[in-house]
Design a protein around this motif. Structure first.
Motif, PDB file in Angstrom:
ATOM      1  N   TYR A 173      35.514  16.093  -7.602  1.00  0.00           N
ATOM      2  CA  TYR A 173      34.589  15.463  -6.672  1.00  0.00           C
ATOM      3  C   TYR A 173      33.171  15.770  -7.121  1.00  0.00           C
ATOM      4  O   TYR A 173      32.935  16.692  -7.906  1.00  0.00           O
ATOM      5  CB  TYR A 173      34.845  15.916  -5.231  1.00  0.00           C
ATOM      6  CG  TYR A 173      34.650  17.387  -4.963  1.00  0.00           C
ATOM      7  CD1 TYR A 173      33.423  17.887  -4.526  1.00  0.00           C
ATOM      8  CD2 TYR A 173      35.706  18.290  -5.144  1.00  0.00           C
ATOM      9  CE1 TYR A 173      33.246  19.231  -4.275  1.00  0.00           C
ATOM     10  CE2 TYR A 173      35.526  19.644  -4.897  1.00  0.00           C
ATOM     11  CZ  TYR A 173      34.300  20.105  -4.464  1.00  0.00           C
ATOM     12  OH  TYR A 173      34.122  21.440  -4.221  1.00  0.00           O
ATOM     13  N   GLU A 174      32.233  14.974  -6.648  1.00  0.00           N
ATOM     14  CA  GLU A 174      30.862  15.087  -7.114  1.00  0.00           C
ATOM     15  C   GLU A 174      30.001  15.832  -6.113  1.00  0.00           C
ATOM     16  O   GLU A 174      29.971  15.493  -4.921  1.00  0.00           O
ATOM     17  CB  GLU A 174      30.285  13.689  -7.361  1.00  0.00           C
ATOM     18  CG  GLU A 174      28.939  13.699  -8.058  1.00  0.00           C
ATOM     19  CD  GLU A 174      28.486  12.309  -8.455  1.00  0.00           C
ATOM     20  OE1 GLU A 174      27.347  11.946  -8.147  1.00  0.00           O
ATOM     21  OE2 GLU A 174      29.294  11.575  -9.072  1.00  0.00           O
ATOM     22  N   ALA A 175      29.291  16.842  -6.591  1.00  0.00           N
ATOM     23  CA  ALA A 175      28.361  17.586  -5.749  1.00  0.00           C
ATOM     24  C   ALA A 175      27.075  16.779  -5.569  1.00  0.00           C
ATOM     25  O   ALA A 175      26.861  15.769  -6.242  1.00  0.00           O
ATOM     26  CB  ALA A 175      28.050  18.944  -6.385  1.00  0.00           C
ATOM     27  N   SER A 176      26.211  17.241  -4.683  1.00  0.00           N
ATOM     28  CA  SER A 176      24.983  16.506  -4.381  1.00  0.00           C
ATOM     29  C   SER A 176      24.058  16.370  -5.593  1.00  0.00           C
ATOM     30  O   SER A 176      23.269  15.441  -5.674  1.00  0.00           O
ATOM     31  CB  SER A 176      24.226  17.180  -3.227  1.00  0.00           C
ATOM     32  OG  SER A 176      23.916  18.523  -3.574  1.00  0.00           O
ATOM     33  N   ASP A 177      24.183  17.305  -6.559  1.00  0.00           N
ATOM     34  CA  ASP A 177      23.334  17.219  -7.749  1.00  0.00           C
ATOM     35  C   ASP A 177      24.012  16.481  -8.899  1.00  0.00           C
ATOM     36  O   ASP A 177      23.516  16.457 -10.016  1.00  0.00           O
ATOM     37  CB  ASP A 177      22.926  18.621  -8.213  1.00  0.00           C
ATOM     38  CG  ASP A 177      24.127  19.472  -8.625  1.00  0.00           C
ATOM     39  OD1 ASP A 177      25.274  19.002  -8.493  1.00  0.00           O
ATOM     40  OD2 ASP A 177      23.909  20.615  -9.078  1.00  0.00           O
ATOM     41  N   GLY A 178      25.181  15.882  -8.626  1.00  0.00           N
ATOM     42  CA  GLY A 178      25.879  15.108  -9.644  1.00  0.00           C
ATOM     43  C   GLY A 178      26.902  15.880 -10.452  1.00  0.00           C
ATOM     44  O   GLY A 178      27.639  15.298 -11.243  1.00  0.00           O
ATOM     45  N   ARG A 180      30.240  17.440 -11.535  1.00  0.00           N
ATOM     46  CA  ARG A 180      31.642  17.167 -11.235  1.00  0.00           C
ATOM     47  C   ARG A 180      32.366  18.499 -11.034  1.00  0.00           C
ATOM     48  O   ARG A 180      32.314  19.382 -11.890  1.00  0.00           O
ATOM     49  CB  ARG A 180      32.307  16.391 -12.361  1.00  0.00           C
ATOM     50  CG  ARG A 180      31.657  15.065 -12.699  1.00  0.00           C
ATOM     51  CD  ARG A 180      31.722  14.079 -11.567  1.00  0.00           C
ATOM     52  NE  ARG A 180      33.091  13.755 -11.210  1.00  0.00           N
ATOM     53  CZ  ARG A 180      33.430  12.961 -10.191  1.00  0.00           C
ATOM     54  NH1 ARG A 180      32.481  12.448  -9.420  1.00  0.00           N
ATOM     55  NH2 ARG A 180      34.685  12.702  -9.920  1.00  0.00           N
TER      56      ARG A 180
END
Length: 199
Positions: A173-178, A180
Motif C-alpha cells: 500500500y502507498e504511504a502519504s509520501d508515496g 510503497r
C-alpha cells in the motif's frame, strides 16, 4: 550477515548511506562476495575477482528488497546461499551439493508457499539443522549430508490448528509520501472482503 538495522530494508534504501559489506573470501583468496547498494537503490550481492580489481559483477539481487543474508562455507569458503524477504522469504542456493542435499528434504512441500533456513551445523558441515516454515508452522529437521536422510526434531505448536489458519496474501500500500509499504493481508475464511473488522 548485515547488522539488523540494514537487513531487508524497504525502498528507503535510496535515502540511506551507502553500504558495502564484505561477506566472504574464497579459499584461494582470488574471489570475494560483497553486499552493496553503491549506485543503486537496493543492496545486491556482488562477485569480485582478484584479477579484475575494478570489475564487480552483480551475482544476485531482488528488485523489491535488499539481499539480507549471505552464507559462506566455514569449511572450504564456497558461497552457499543468499536470502531476501520480498513477501515470503526467498533463498537462492549457489552451491550445487547443498541444493541436492536439500532437494529431498523440501520435496514433500511441493509447490506450497514455504521457506527454510539453516540455523546450525557441525564443524565439518555434514549435519545441518534446517527450519522449514509455512504460514502455519515451523518444522525443525536434522539433515545428515553423508546419507541424505533427514530427521524431524520438532515442530511448532501451531501445527495443532494449522487447518484453521488462512494463507497470508502479500500486498503493498502507498504511504502519504508515496513510499510503497509491503504488508500481509489476512481475511477470515470465506469472507468477501467488505465490512470486515480490522486489526
Amino acid at each position: 550477515p548485515l547488522p539488523p538495522h540494514l537487513k531487508e530494508r524497504s525502498s528507503l534504501a535510496r535515502k540511506s548511506p551507502e553500504v558495502t559489506q564484505p561477506v566472504g573470501i574464497s579459499e584461494d583468496r582470488k574471489q570475494a562476495w560483497v553486499l552493496s547498494n553503491r549506485g543503486r537503490e537496493r543492496i545486491g550481492l556482488f562477485h569480485l575477482q582478484a584479477d579484475r580489481a575494478n570489475a564487480a559483477t552483480v551475482l544476485h539481487e531482488d528488485s523489491r528488497v535488499d539481499i539480507g543474508q549471505v552464507r559462506v562455507s566455514d569449511v572450504d569458503r564456497r558461497l552457499l546461499l543468499a536470502a531476501s524477504v520480498p513477501d515470503y522469504p526467498v533463498t537462492k542456493v549457489f552451491d550445487e551439493r547443498l541444493a541436492a542435499d536439500l532437494k529431498t528434504l523440501l520435496a514433500p512441500y511441493g509447490e506450497s508457499r514455504q521457506s527454510w533456513i539453516v540455523i546450525a551445523n557441525n564443524l565439518i558441515e555434514k549435519r545441518l539443522v534446517v527450519v522449514v516454515y509455512t504460514h502455519a508452522n515451523r518444522r525443525y529437521y536434522l539433515l545428515d549430508r553423508t546419507n541424505g536422510r533427514s530427521t524431524l526434531l520438532g515442530e511448532s505448536r501451531s501445527v495443532d490448528f494449522q487447518n484453521d489458519m488462512v494463507v497470508p496474501q502479500p500486498i503493498e500500500y502507498e504511504a502519504s509520501d508515496g513510499l510503497r509499504i509491503p504488508a500481509y493481508l489476512l481475511q477470515p475464511r470465506g469472507a468477501k472482503g467488505r465490512k470486515l473488522p480490522l486489526v
